[in-house]
Scaffold this motif. Structure first.
Motif, mmCIF file in Angstrom:
data_model
loop_
_atom_site.group_PDB
_atom_site.id
_atom_site.type_symbol
_atom_site.label_atom_id
_atom_site.label_comp_id
_atom_site.label_asym_id
_atom_site.label_seq_id
_atom_site.Cartn_x
_atom_site.Cartn_y
_atom_site.Cartn_z
ATOM 1 N N GLN A 4 0.708 -1.186 0.109
ATOM 2 C CA GLN A 4 -0.048 -0.161 -0.240
ATOM 3 C C GLN A 4 0.787 1.531 -0.088
ATOM 4 N N PRO A 5 0.537 2.593 -1.237
ATOM 5 C CA PRO A 5 1.420 3.794 -0.616
ATOM 6 C C PRO A 5 1.123 3.506 0.361
ATOM 7 N N PRO A 6 2.028 5.097 1.146
ATOM 8 C CA PRO A 6 1.625 5.548 2.904
ATOM 9 C C PRO A 6 0.535 6.408 2.516
ATOM 10 N N GLY A 7 -0.059 6.303 3.649
ATOM 11 C CA GLY A 7 -1.202 7.521 3.310
ATOM 12 C C GLY A 7 -2.515 6.069 3.964
ATOM 13 N N ASP A 8 -2.268 5.213 3.077
ATOM 14 C CA ASP A 8 -3.623 4.493 2.507
ATOM 15 C C ASP A 8 -4.413 3.335 4.214
ATOM 16 N N ASP A 9 -3.453 3.624 4.825
ATOM 17 C CA ASP A 9 -3.418 3.239 6.347
ATOM 18 C C ASP A 9 -4.846 3.520 6.892
ATOM 19 N N ALA A 10 -4.381 4.669 6.627
ATOM 20 C CA ALA A 10 -6.105 5.598 7.664
ATOM 21 C C ALA A 10 -7.192 5.620 6.588
ATOM 22 N N GLU A 11 -7.761 4.796 4.806
ATOM 23 C CA GLU A 11 -8.821 4.681 4.600
ATOM 24 C C GLU A 11 -9.119 3.346 5.615
ATOM 25 N N ALA A 12 -8.248 2.322 5.529
ATOM 26 C CA ALA A 12 -8.931 1.049 6.328
ATOM 27 C C ALA A 12 -9.200 1.212 8.030
ATOM 28 N N LEU A 13 -8.648 2.768 8.473
ATOM 29 C CA LEU A 13 -9.753 2.890 9.834
ATOM 30 C C LEU A 13 -10.715 3.397 9.768
ATOM 31 N N PHE A 14 -11.822 3.695 8.540
ATOM 32 C CA PHE A 14 -12.216 4.046 8.096
ATOM 33 C C PHE A 14 -13.587 2.761 7.870
ATOM 34 N N GLU A 15 -13.928 3.274 8.160
ATOM 35 C CA GLU A 15 -15.750 2.306 6.895
ATOM 36 C C GLU A 15 -16.202 3.539 6.283
ATOM 37 N N PHE A 16 -16.257 3.841 4.820
ATOM 38 C CA PHE A 16 -16.580 5.345 4.849
ATOM 39 C C PHE A 16 -18.153 4.526 4.077
ATOM 40 N N PRO A 17 -19.259 5.775 4.306
ATOM 41 C CA PRO A 17 -19.895 7.003 4.883
ATOM 42 C C PRO A 17 -19.382 7.240 6.628
ATOM 43 N N CYS A 18 -19.106 7.492 7.312
ATOM 44 C CA CYS A 18 -19.213 7.661 8.568
ATOM 45 C C CYS A 18 -18.955 9.213 9.028
ATOM 46 N N SER A 19 -19.017 9.431 10.090
ATOM 47 C CA SER A 19 -19.886 11.157 10.989
ATOM 48 C C SER A 19 -18.598 10.827 11.672
ATOM 49 N N PHE A 20 -17.743 12.155 11.419
ATOM 50 C CA PHE A 20 -16.434 12.625 11.235
ATOM 51 C C PHE A 20 -16.189 13.905 11.797
ATOM 52 N N PRO A 21 -15.445 14.532 13.146
ATOM 53 C CA PRO A 21 -15.304 15.244 13.452
ATOM 54 C C PRO A 21 -13.929 16.026 12.835
ATOM 55 N N ILE A 22 -14.121 17.091 12.580
ATOM 56 C CA ILE A 22 -13.262 18.028 12.235
ATOM 57 C C ILE A 22 -12.698 19.287 13.089
ATOM 58 N N LYS A 23 -11.758 19.184 14.058
ATOM 59 C CA LYS A 23 -11.735 20.525 14.993
ATOM 60 C C LYS A 23 -11.016 21.418 13.951
ATOM 61 N N VAL A 24 -10.951 22.896 14.386
ATOM 62 C CA VAL A 24 -10.188 23.423 14.117
ATOM 63 C C VAL A 24 -9.668 24.754 14.811
ATOM 64 N N THR A 68 -18.818 18.408 13.037
ATOM 65 C CA THR A 68 -19.056 16.886 12.088
ATOM 66 C C THR A 68 -20.022 17.432 10.973
ATOM 67 N N ILE A 69 -18.807 16.195 9.709
ATOM 68 C CA ILE A 69 -19.881 16.005 8.610
ATOM 69 C C ILE A 69 -20.075 14.761 8.560
ATOM 70 N N GLU A 70 -20.526 13.837 7.216
ATOM 71 C CA GLU A 70 -20.464 12.650 6.669
ATOM 72 C C GLU A 70 -19.575 12.690 5.816
ATOM 73 N N ALA A 71 -18.359 11.602 6.523
ATOM 74 C CA ALA A 71 -17.671 12.003 5.563
ATOM 75 C C ALA A 71 -18.056 10.397 4.089
ATOM 76 N N THR A 72 -17.065 10.783 3.465
ATOM 77 C CA THR A 72 -17.571 9.996 2.376
ATOM 78 C C THR A 72 -16.374 9.119 1.651
ATOM 79 N N ASP A 73 -15.563 9.682 1.827
ATOM 80 C CA ASP A 73 -13.975 9.108 1.747
ATOM 81 C C ASP A 73 -13.131 9.556 1.788
ATOM 82 N N ARG A 74 -11.780 9.458 1.858
ATOM 83 C CA ARG A 74 -10.670 9.353 2.349
ATOM 84 C C ARG A 74 -10.596 10.968 1.699
#
Length: 94
Positions: A4-24, A68-74
């Protein structure tokens, strides 16, 4: 060795779509909240005002937003983080 290319591990951590909080984090400036929500809505137009929580720092100089968004993909999340970190008002995005 992983194929897997670097960074693709995060894709495996989430099952999309999912509720995802973004802190800013940024300055307690009248434009900060408006600009952050605009940037996120460019990639997640369904975000409502109710999906945004804010906390003012003890000294009143900084504001933290949790959107908090409904994330569709990485790719969507990557685009949101690029937009946020490219904004001059944003100190940090998690």
């Amino acid at each position: 060795m992983s194929t897997q290319p670097p960074g693709d591990d995060a894709e495996a951590l989430f099952e999309f779509p999912c509720s995802f909080p973004i802190k800013v984090f940024g300055p307690s400036h009248p434009e900060f909240r408006v600009r952050v929500v605009e940037l996120i809505r460019e990639h997640a137009p369904e975000v409502t005002d109710e999906a945004v929580r804010e906390n003012l720092s003890r000294g009143g100089n900084y504001l933290s937003l949790t959107v908090t968004i409904e994330a569709t993909d990485r790719a969507q999340l990557d685009a949101i983080y690029r937009a946020l970190t490219g904004c001059e008002l944003v100190t940090m995005a998690l």
